[in-house]
Design an enzyme around this catalytic site. Structure first.
Site, mmCIF file in Angstrom:
data_model
loop_
_atom_site.group_PDB
_atom_site.id
_atom_site.type_symbol
_atom_site.label_atom_id
_atom_site.label_comp_id
_atom_site.label_asym_id
_atom_site.label_seq_id
_atom_site.Cartn_x
_atom_site.Cartn_y
_atom_site.Cartn_z
ATOM 1 N N THR A 75 0.841 -1.194 0.000
ATOM 2 C CA THR A 75 0.000 0.000 0.000
ATOM 3 C C THR A 75 0.877 1.246 0.000
ATOM 4 O O THR A 75 2.110 1.148 -0.160
ATOM 5 C CB THR A 75 -0.989 -0.034 1.189
ATOM 6 O OG1 THR A 75 -1.915 1.035 1.053
ATOM 7 C CG2 THR A 75 -0.274 0.072 2.525
ATOM 8 N N LYS A 79 3.951 1.578 -3.864
ATOM 9 C CA LYS A 79 3.478 0.832 -5.030
ATOM 10 C C LYS A 79 4.334 1.046 -6.283
ATOM 11 O O LYS A 79 4.355 0.186 -7.171
ATOM 12 C CB LYS A 79 2.015 1.171 -5.311
ATOM 13 C CG LYS A 79 1.088 0.709 -4.188
ATOM 14 C CD LYS A 79 -0.363 1.045 -4.465
ATOM 15 C CE LYS A 79 -1.251 0.617 -3.306
ATOM 16 N NZ LYS A 79 -2.679 0.875 -3.563
ATOM 17 N N ASN A 100 0.534 -3.681 -6.382
ATOM 18 C CA ASN A 100 0.067 -3.791 -4.998
ATOM 19 C C ASN A 100 0.048 -5.223 -4.488
ATOM 20 O O ASN A 100 -0.453 -5.482 -3.402
ATOM 21 C CB ASN A 100 -1.313 -3.138 -4.818
ATOM 22 C CG ASN A 100 -2.449 -3.948 -5.405
ATOM 23 O OD1 ASN A 100 -2.250 -4.846 -6.225
ATOM 24 N ND2 ASN A 100 -3.668 -3.633 -5.002
ATOM 25 N N ASP A 116 -5.714 -2.885 -7.724
ATOM 26 C CA ASP A 116 -6.463 -1.696 -7.305
ATOM 27 C C ASP A 116 -7.472 -1.282 -8.368
ATOM 28 O O ASP A 116 -8.648 -1.080 -8.081
ATOM 29 C CB ASP A 116 -5.510 -0.522 -7.045
ATOM 30 C CG ASP A 116 -4.840 -0.596 -5.688
ATOM 31 O OD1 ASP A 116 -5.429 -1.184 -4.758
ATOM 32 O OD2 ASP A 116 -3.724 -0.063 -5.553
ATOM 33 N N GLY A 140 -5.153 12.601 -8.207
ATOM 34 C CA GLY A 140 -4.183 11.707 -7.590
ATOM 35 C C GLY A 140 -3.664 10.679 -8.570
ATOM 36 O O GLY A 140 -4.434 9.869 -9.091
ATOM 37 N N GLY A 142 -0.956 8.629 -7.733
ATOM 38 C CA GLY A 142 -0.074 7.768 -6.969
ATOM 39 C C GLY A 142 -0.295 6.317 -7.345
ATOM 40 O O GLY A 142 -0.907 6.000 -8.362
ATOM 41 N N GLY A 143 0.162 5.408 -6.470
ATOM 42 C CA GLY A 143 0.127 3.985 -6.790
ATOM 43 C C GLY A 143 -1.246 3.448 -7.092
ATOM 44 O O GLY A 143 -1.418 2.636 -8.001
ATOM 45 N N PRO A 167 3.009 17.184 -11.086
ATOM 46 C CA PRO A 167 2.643 17.132 -12.507
ATOM 47 C C PRO A 167 3.506 16.197 -13.335
ATOM 48 O O PRO A 167 3.030 15.588 -14.289
ATOM 49 C CB PRO A 167 2.788 18.587 -12.975
ATOM 50 C CG PRO A 167 3.644 19.248 -11.942
ATOM 51 C CD PRO A 167 3.375 18.550 -10.662
ATOM 52 N N GLY A 253 -14.503 3.656 -0.394
ATOM 53 C CA GLY A 253 -13.249 2.966 -0.642
ATOM 54 C C GLY A 253 -13.311 1.476 -0.402
ATOM 55 O O GLY A 253 -12.602 0.701 -1.048
#
Length: 272
Positions: A75, A79, A100, A116, A140, A142-143, A167, A253
């Protein structure tokens, strides 16, 4: 008595799994996976491990050397970095750039996959929200965000509008997605007007704390826009509370994780 009986009782034959993250107080994966192991009668246990970014590569290298360690869940914020710690990357990992889940292959090498995005899409569909043909707003990259974006492209989303405070990271994601399907993704600047989206997704950590700012203002969107948050604890983030208060549809979530459990089972037990 039921609580005592539910305590795992590992033996020398127990297979081990780990969940790596920083922080880990919010994770639900070990509880759900241990419930699954118990239901299946599998002698296995998953343990959450709080691992700082600077320690990640060393921890993964050490866990790989434990002979009864069969897999790991990963998590935030690991990732991306964990992809460098294994020999084989699935097509989903190659498209998203993040993983993940890791498992030991029969030949001793380690393989990475990412559920995910597939879990998120499965959750959407189970809640009656088909992303095909929809315009998606994603805050977002991210991973989890990159995996969700990749899965939405695979699911036939018409367009994905992406913003992140980093960015350069979003630009890499947009390039990968557009190389997969030309023109499907676009980079959005700070202060973006998100009107016109059908689904708005928070894939950032904003919302873990009550004092966090909103990732975007749900009240500025059309009343039928689906507001989705990948945060699992708290279940009702301030973003979702505001949307619900206005009568907007929301996506929790937990839906993303609950639909991943069967995917993890097949992955860890080498049924895929």
């Amino acid at each position: 008595m039921s609580d005592i009986l539910s305590i795992p009782n590992p033996t020398g034959a127990t297979r081990l799994y780990a969940l790596l993250g920083d922080p880990i107080a919010q994770v639900k994966g070990p509880s759900l996976m241990n419930q699954l192991f118990a239901k299946l009668g599998t002698d296995a246990i998953m343990v959450p491990m709080h691992v700082r970014p600077e320690a990640l590569q060393g921890v993964v290298a050490a866990l790989r050397r434990i002979e009864n360690m069969d897999g790991m869940m990963v998590t935030i914020p690991h990732k991306f970095a964990v992809c460098d710690a294994v020999e084989r990357l699935s097509p989903a990992v190659q498209l998203a750039g993040s993983a993940n889940a890791l498992r030991r292959a029969a030949d001793g090498a380690w393989e990475a996959d990412n559920f995910d995005g597939r879990g998120f899409v499965a959750g959407l569909e189970a809640q009656g929200h088909n992303p095909a043909g929809q315009v998606i707003g994603l805050v977002g990259s991210g991973g989890a965000g990159v995996s969700i974006a990749a899965a939405l492209v695979e699911a036939g989303a018409a367009a994905i509008r992406i913003r992140d405070v980093r960015p350069e990271q979003s630009e890499r994601l947009v390039r990968r997605l557009n190389a997969h399907r030309a023109g499907v993704a676009q980079l959005e600047p700070e202060g973006t007007d998100w009107r016109g989206t059908h689904i708005m997704i928070n894939a950032t950590p904003l919302g873990l704390r009550l004092t966090d700012p909103l990732p975007f203002d749900p009240l500025a969107l059309a009343g039928n826009t689906l507001i989705a948050d990948i945060i699992m604890k708290p279940r009702e983030t301030r973003l979702l509370q505001l949307a619900e208060g206005r009568g907007m549809p929301v996506f929790y979530g937990e839906h993303m994780l609950s639909h991943q459990i069967e995917m993890y089972r097949r992955f860890f037990f080498h049924e895929t």
